[in-house]
Scaffold this motif. Sequence first.
Motif, PDB file in Angstrom:
ATOM      1  N   LYS A 192      -9.227  73.246  16.854  1.00  0.00           N
ATOM      2  CA  LYS A 192      -8.020  72.610  17.348  1.00  0.00           C
ATOM      3  C   LYS A 192      -8.065  71.735  18.251  1.00  0.00           C
ATOM      4  CE  LYS A 192      -6.206  75.019  14.331  1.00  0.00           C
ATOM      5  NZ  LYS A 192      -7.372  75.184  13.869  1.00  0.00           N
TER       6      LYS A 192
ATOM      7  N   LEU B  73      -9.050  68.761  16.229  1.00  0.00           N
ATOM      8  CA  LEU B  73      -8.146  68.116  15.810  1.00  0.00           C
ATOM      9  C   LEU B  73      -7.139  67.196  16.607  1.00  0.00           C
ATOM     10  CD1 LEU B  73      -6.760  68.657  12.754  1.00  0.00           C
ATOM     11  CD2 LEU B  73      -5.310  70.041  13.899  1.00  0.00           C
ATOM     12  N   ARG B  74      -7.103  67.814  17.769  1.00  0.00           N
ATOM     13  CA  ARG B  74      -6.009  67.071  18.596  1.00  0.00           C
ATOM     14  C   ARG B  74      -6.882  65.766  19.115  1.00  0.00           C
ATOM     15  NH1 ARG B  74      -6.109  66.372  24.634  1.00  0.00           N
ATOM     16  NH2 ARG B  74      -3.911  65.793  25.130  1.00  0.00           N
TER      17      ARG B  74
ATOM     18  N   SER C 127      -0.693  67.966  29.981  1.00  0.00           N
ATOM     19  CA  SER C 127      -1.394  68.711  28.795  1.00  0.00           C
ATOM     20  C   SER C 127      -2.649  69.087  29.416  1.00  0.00           C
ATOM     21  CB  SER C 127      -1.628  67.890  27.566  1.00  0.00           C
ATOM     22  OG  SER C 127      -0.578  67.455  26.956  1.00  0.00           O
TER      23      SER C 127
ATOM     24  N   LYS D   4      -5.776  73.737  31.276  1.00  0.00           N
ATOM     25  CA  LYS D   4      -6.617  74.385  32.442  1.00  0.00           C
ATOM     26  C   LYS D   4      -6.066  75.707  32.752  1.00  0.00           C
ATOM     27  CE  LYS D   4      -8.804  70.861  34.919  1.00  0.00           C
ATOM     28  NZ  LYS D   4      -9.027  70.313  36.244  1.00  0.00           N
ATOM     29  N   ALA D   5      -4.751  75.824  32.537  1.00  0.00           N
ATOM     30  CA  ALA D   5      -3.940  76.899  33.082  1.00  0.00           C
ATOM     31  C   ALA D   5      -4.171  78.157  31.897  1.00  0.00           C
ATOM     32  CB  ALA D   5      -2.324  76.756  33.063  1.00  0.00           C
ATOM     33  N   VAL D   6      -4.257  77.812  30.625  1.00  0.00           N
ATOM     34  CA  VAL D   6      -4.545  78.662  29.599  1.00  0.00           C
ATOM     35  C   VAL D   6      -6.034  79.108  29.374  1.00  0.00           C
ATOM     36  CG1 VAL D   6      -2.573  78.156  28.324  1.00  0.00           C
ATOM     37  CG2 VAL D   6      -4.648  77.164  27.460  1.00  0.00           C
ATOM     38  N   GLY D   7      -6.776  78.450  30.334  1.00  0.00           N
ATOM     39  CA  GLY D   7      -8.113  79.042  30.402  1.00  0.00           C
ATOM     40  C   GLY D   7      -9.379  77.985  30.119  1.00  0.00           C
ATOM     41  N   PHE D   8      -9.172  76.831  29.774  1.00  0.00           N
ATOM     42  CA  PHE D   8      -9.954  75.989  29.411  1.00  0.00           C
ATOM     43  C   PHE D   8     -10.772  75.340  30.828  1.00  0.00           C
ATOM     44  CE2 PHE D   8      -7.779  75.576  25.494  1.00  0.00           C
ATOM     45  CZ  PHE D   8      -8.805  75.260  24.447  1.00  0.00           C
ATOM     46  N   LEU D   9     -12.052  75.282  30.648  1.00  0.00           N
ATOM     47  CA  LEU D   9     -12.857  74.908  31.782  1.00  0.00           C
ATOM     48  C   LEU D   9     -12.958  73.509  31.925  1.00  0.00           C
ATOM     49  CD1 LEU D   9     -16.016  77.293  31.136  1.00  0.00           C
ATOM     50  CD2 LEU D   9     -14.550  77.185  33.149  1.00  0.00           C
TER      51      LEU D   9
ATOM     52  N   LYS E 227     -14.505  78.932  38.529  1.00  0.00           N
ATOM     53  CA  LYS E 227     -15.002  79.294  37.249  1.00  0.00           C
ATOM     54  C   LYS E 227     -14.480  80.482  36.730  1.00  0.00           C
ATOM     55  CE  LYS E 227     -18.523  79.182  33.638  1.00  0.00           C
ATOM     56  NZ  LYS E 227     -19.821  79.291  33.472  1.00  0.00           N
TER      57      LYS E 227
ATOM     58  N   THR F 100     -10.947  80.394  36.096  1.00  0.00           N
ATOM     59  CA  THR F 100     -10.666  80.074  34.780  1.00  0.00           C
ATOM     60  C   THR F 100     -10.897  81.012  33.834  1.00  0.00           C
ATOM     61  OG1 THR F 100     -11.352  77.765  35.574  1.00  0.00           O
ATOM     62  CG2 THR F 100     -11.141  78.275  33.066  1.00  0.00           C
ATOM     63  N   MET F 101     -11.808  81.911  33.966  1.00  0.00           N
ATOM     64  CA  MET F 101     -12.087  82.873  32.885  1.00  0.00           C
ATOM     65  C   MET F 101     -11.131  83.954  33.117  1.00  0.00           C
ATOM     66  SD  MET F 101     -14.515  82.180  31.024  1.00  0.00           S
ATOM     67  CE  MET F 101     -14.375  80.303  30.959  1.00  0.00           C
TER      68      MET F 101
ATOM     69  N   ARG G  85      -8.000  83.249  33.885  1.00  0.00           N
ATOM     70  CA  ARG G  85      -6.702  82.844  33.095  1.00  0.00           C
ATOM     71  C   ARG G  85      -6.891  83.016  31.674  1.00  0.00           C
ATOM     72  NH1 ARG G  85      -7.242  78.583  36.811  1.00  0.00           N
ATOM     73  NH2 ARG G  85      -7.859  76.918  35.252  1.00  0.00           N
ATOM     74  N   ARG G  86      -8.219  82.729  31.099  1.00  0.00           N
ATOM     75  CA  ARG G  86      -8.594  82.797  29.703  1.00  0.00           C
ATOM     76  C   ARG G  86      -8.231  84.074  29.105  1.00  0.00           C
ATOM     77  NH1 ARG G  86     -13.743  80.143  27.021  1.00  0.00           N
ATOM     78  NH2 ARG G  86     -13.026  78.288  28.324  1.00  0.00           N
TER      79      ARG G  86
ATOM     80  N   PHE H  79       0.673  82.415  30.173  1.00  0.00           N
ATOM     81  CA  PHE H  79       1.552  81.611  30.892  1.00  0.00           C
ATOM     82  C   PHE H  79       2.743  81.169  29.809  1.00  0.00           C
ATOM     83  CE2 PHE H  79      -1.596  80.834  33.740  1.00  0.00           C
ATOM     84  CZ  PHE H  79      -1.175  81.248  35.016  1.00  0.00           C
TER      85      PHE H  79
ATOM     86  N   ILE I 164       1.087  71.309  23.430  1.00  0.00           N
ATOM     87  CA  ILE I 164       0.410  70.155  23.235  1.00  0.00           C
ATOM     88  C   ILE I 164       1.153  69.324  21.974  1.00  0.00           C
ATOM     89  CG2 ILE I 164      -1.969  69.224  22.358  1.00  0.00           C
ATOM     90  CD1 ILE I 164      -1.931  70.924  25.194  1.00  0.00           C
TER      91      ILE I 164
ATOM     92  N   GLU J 252      -0.994  75.526  15.375  1.00  0.00           N
ATOM     93  CA  GLU J 252      -2.162  74.922  15.982  1.00  0.00           C
ATOM     94  C   GLU J 252      -2.196  75.226  17.197  1.00  0.00           C
ATOM     95  OE1 GLU J 252      -2.966  71.300  12.551  1.00  0.00           O
ATOM     96  OE2 GLU J 252      -1.831  70.976  14.558  1.00  0.00           O
TER      97      GLU J 252
ATOM     98  N   GLU K 228      -2.919  78.686  17.919  1.00  0.00           N
ATOM     99  CA  GLU K 228      -4.439  78.878  17.386  1.00  0.00           C
ATOM    100  C   GLU K 228      -5.408  78.375  18.485  1.00  0.00           C
ATOM    101  OE1 GLU K 228      -4.273  78.756  12.576  1.00  0.00           O
ATOM    102  OE2 GLU K 228      -4.461  76.742  13.510  1.00  0.00           O
ATOM    103  N   LEU K 229      -5.199  77.275  19.103  1.00  0.00           N
ATOM    104  CA  LEU K 229      -5.758  76.538  20.078  1.00  0.00           C
ATOM    105  C   LEU K 229      -6.250  77.709  21.047  1.00  0.00           C
ATOM    106  CD1 LEU K 229      -6.828  74.088  21.547  1.00  0.00           C
ATOM    107  CD2 LEU K 229      -4.763  74.294  22.796  1.00  0.00           C
ATOM    108  N   VAL K 230      -5.418  78.510  21.645  1.00  0.00           N
ATOM    109  CA  VAL K 230      -5.839  79.673  22.916  1.00  0.00           C
ATOM    110  C   VAL K 230      -6.438  80.748  22.173  1.00  0.00           C
ATOM    111  CG1 VAL K 230      -3.842  78.930  24.392  1.00  0.00           C
ATOM    112  CG2 VAL K 230      -3.532  80.707  22.836  1.00  0.00           C
TER     113      VAL K 230
ATOM    114  N   GLU L  73      -8.517  80.424  19.693  1.00  0.00           N
ATOM    115  CA  GLU L  73      -9.964  80.041  19.601  1.00  0.00           C
ATOM    116  C   GLU L  73     -10.639  80.221  20.779  1.00  0.00           C
ATOM    117  OE1 GLU L  73      -9.620  76.252  16.298  1.00  0.00           O
ATOM    118  OE2 GLU L  73     -10.086  75.892  18.499  1.00  0.00           O
ATOM    119  N   ILE L  74     -10.358  79.966  21.853  1.00  0.00           N
ATOM    120  CA  ILE L  74     -10.982  80.110  23.240  1.00  0.00           C
ATOM    121  C   ILE L  74     -11.191  81.364  23.676  1.00  0.00           C
ATOM    122  CG2 ILE L  74     -10.750  77.786  24.136  1.00  0.00           C
ATOM    123  CD1 ILE L  74      -8.801  78.915  26.092  1.00  0.00           C
TER     124      ILE L  74
ATOM    125  N   ARG M 226       2.021  81.320  21.869  1.00  0.00           N
ATOM    126  CA  ARG M 226       0.704  80.968  22.321  1.00  0.00           C
ATOM    127  C   ARG M 226       0.181  81.820  23.636  1.00  0.00           C
ATOM    128  NH1 ARG M 226       0.640  75.149  25.298  1.00  0.00           N
ATOM    129  NH2 ARG M 226       1.838  76.145  26.654  1.00  0.00           N
TER     130      ARG M 226
ATOM    131  N   LYS N  28      -3.319  85.363  22.774  1.00  0.00           N
ATOM    132  CA  LYS N  28      -4.513  85.833  23.171  1.00  0.00           C
ATOM    133  C   LYS N  28      -4.724  87.307  23.727  1.00  0.00           C
ATOM    134  CE  LYS N  28      -4.112  83.059  27.604  1.00  0.00           C
ATOM    135  NZ  LYS N  28      -4.726  82.317  28.319  1.00  0.00           N
TER     136      LYS N  28
END
Lengths: 781, 235
Positions: free
Chosen positions: A3, A6-7, A293, A298-303, B79, B82-83, B85-86, B91, B99, B106, B109-111, B113-114, B153, B157
Amino acid sequence: MKKLNLRLFRMIKKTKGQYVAVLSIIITGIFIFTAVSNSAVNLRNTLDDYYDATNFADIFVTAAALPERLERELEGHDNIRQADVRLALDAKLITGDEDERVNVRAVSVDSKENKINELFVKKGRRTIKEKEIMVIDQFALARELDVGDEIDLNIRGRKFRFNISAIVSSPEYVYLMENEQTLLPDYEKFGVVFIEEEYLRRISGSGLFNEVVIRVNNQDDLDETKDYLEEYLKRYGVMRVIDRDEQLSNSMLNEEIRGLETVSRSIPVLFLIFAGIMLSVMLSRIIKKDRTSIGVLKAVGFLDGELITHYLKYAATVGILGGLLGAVIGTLASGAMTKIYLEFFNIPMLTVQVYYERLFVSVILSTIFCLLSGFWGIRAILRINPAESMRPETPKQGKKIILEDFKLFWNKLTFSWRMVFRNIFREKKKFLLIGAAASISCSLMIMTMWMSETMDVIYVGHYSEFMKMDYNVGFKGFKDEGVLNEIKKYINYEHMEGRVELPFEIENGRHSKIVNVIGLEKNTRFYDFRDKKGNKLSVPAEGILISSNLAKVLKASEGDRIFLKSFIPGREGEYVTVKGVIEQSLGINGYMNIDYINKKFLDKGIINGVFISSDDKIKAKLVNINEIMSTQSREDMQNIFEEFTGLIVAFMGTMVIFSGMLGFVILYAMTLMSINERTLEFSSLRVMGFTKIEIFKMLIKENSVMSVIGILAGIPLGKLLVEYVGLTFNTDIYTFHGSVSTKNIFIAIILTIIFIISAQLMTYVKINRLDFMQALKSRIT
Amino acid sequence: MGDILFRVQSLSKYYQMGEVTVKALEDVSFEVEKGEFIVILGPSGSGKSTLLNIIGGMDTPTRGSVVFNGEKITNFTDKELTMYRRYKIGFVFQFYNLIATLTARENVELVAEITRSTADIDEIMEAVGLYDRMDHFPSQMSGGEQQRVAIARAVAKNPQILLCDEPTGALDFETGINILKVLKDVNVKYKNTVMVITHNSPIAQMADRVIKMRSGTITEIIKNESPLAPERIVW
């Protein structure tokens, strides 16, 4: 597809205008790099292959008289692998036109194959019998000669008829010039022909040879071998021992290749730097726009690393795509470019390769470059705090701009102009880039205009201001001054001066150079010598004047004692004092008083040519005087130059397009960026009743201020560039000096403005399509 | 008493604004049980968003600690946060923050995926009532629809807690009630702990527990013996 990818894909699609703009600059930079550097390598490889195939000589010796047994004698030397003696003499082609003088160099060849400098047969057969002749192909083409045709030559005063048995190329005459002073090839007026050795010896009445060409075993010992030859061949009246690097055709080709290499190193870097800055600015704006964005991601967990990679992919695609397209198009173009060069230089073989490692290096280079500039643009990602990014960014603190301190100026500005200046100061980086683009475009245009003008100045200036004779007549060998009286009988003239032109190896310490030194009358009317400051210099009674490019090669200056090593048998050489350094655009020479040169190297009253000023058509009148070897008129040289202007125009056109494109693309991309970022502002203005044209005018005003500043800055930058190019491209043949004319600066400015206006007009389409209702509605997303 | 998911202990957060020290949180302590529906109620500036940010691993406290499932997240590195939160947190923001260049599906699906979540996206979209709208881009959706995508969203997860910052703040009454219903459904169906922060006091009626805040401190914690169904709430 992931995704985030795709973005990324949609991000590229959304910013396609800017993306294509920066991509096109990368493609252009890599294209120029690949096309020009590959052509240089192709040309170098082709030349090497050609030299290998024809066993091109390492050393060329000219002497008064050489016996055939010399070959065996020399081949006994450790470093001499092969030696081949030959006879080379100057002859005239007898044409139907009595006014025309066509010189040919007749060179003896073995009947089946030369062991050194073998010929490449383009048409006909290589085996040659007496009364047959092989003609070099540039000359054959220019004079419409073909296999089976008959030609008449005047050799040593007698007429001989030959049947053309072959059209050939020779590695020795790839760049076909009569001598160093000719400067440009003239295929119609000078050619080379090859005649069977025994026959040429017989008809020339000379049992001996006058040249020997040599192949060596070890190139590292070349200088020692040359020294040995000079010493050993003294007994045969050695005049000149030169190596392959000094050989006229080869040195001209090397100059050309070096020129290509310089271009391939300089211009692409400029393009890549601009592309890098643009990419960096573009990405930093995208990051700024995507602040929320990025915070959410970052909030949803991307490094941080994942997000940096995500945005770097944008830069990487530009680098990979730009590098790949540029390198592929460049490689294709380099094939065509090499072919044009080979046709121009007449090299019968072609070695065009696809340099996969260069393709790879181009892609890697452009990718690394884009990644580095991309990272510079997106490094702010690291500072984005997810919690803070959800809140609207604090508006920048409104503060006075520096212009407001200049009250007299500021108070006179209308409200809209004040807005324009505030916007410029608020977006300094973006506007600096626009200014820099306008500046570079303008300076490149100035350089292009100067180059075309300076070529003209070089030729016209050299042949009318520096040299003032209408005709330069060369004799066969040395004559007594009395020969002038004979010439005077045939022609009407205003003024006439005998001259001596002699080749010397001039040495200053460990620096040396073979050049022609010209002996002139003390108060010559035919040369206008000026030093760097423009002061007039006259021919000194003793000592020598040298051209500035010779002074540079020899690292000599006024007052230095330099050694003139003579090629005249029995005359060793003399030390003379440099009495002045003169500016000379074309050629590399020394000038001495004729009495002084004669006293030192010849005898009193000796000349080997004459300068004439005359309105008479003297070429036709002198054509039958046997002592005269060549008659060259000022028009001849200028006409040859005219033929080369086609190449110059093509070069100019390409440079103007590239320079303009740089300015166009950057301005276009930056304006698009402005429109994208300020959609809400413009939409609000539209709602308030502003017309599209009024909004467009606002944008134009902002860009124009920076463009005007950029163009003004481009003028001194252009002058600096001209100075740099002048220094970089100076060769033995050309010396670029002189400044850019106001007219050319004006033309350069006009051309830059045209490109800038075109870029602006293109962006109007975007303003016209602006859906302000949608923009206002999407505020909350 | 059920299992403790969170333990917030003596949490304080100070900001320095020039020479003034702003006390956004002052000595806040409470616990959250697994599966609870918690509402943090307070006016603007009461410190509820700061509290949510610290619990969600988006901010760090000046003092005190947050223990999540036995792990002290206030000692985590960047780090590790972040993990955290992931994999643990979902949220939901007041302004949805989808996005824009991804469709509803999508975005979800974005979240997924991670987090390598195996959640059935179709089922989640169905659960938030957006099955028919999932190929639309955010700009083609209403505010309520966008907020439902944001919930999907967060849920996709399979987080241990949903942190919702004023989820109805930008919505009209009816849409707001719908969103609350979705949150309650998620709480019941997926057994997720849900923490909603709001300044809108009627919402507190649907919570299992209400934590009232004012000026950075907790003024009252109320256990609601009979929470109202969202559709019965009126404001």
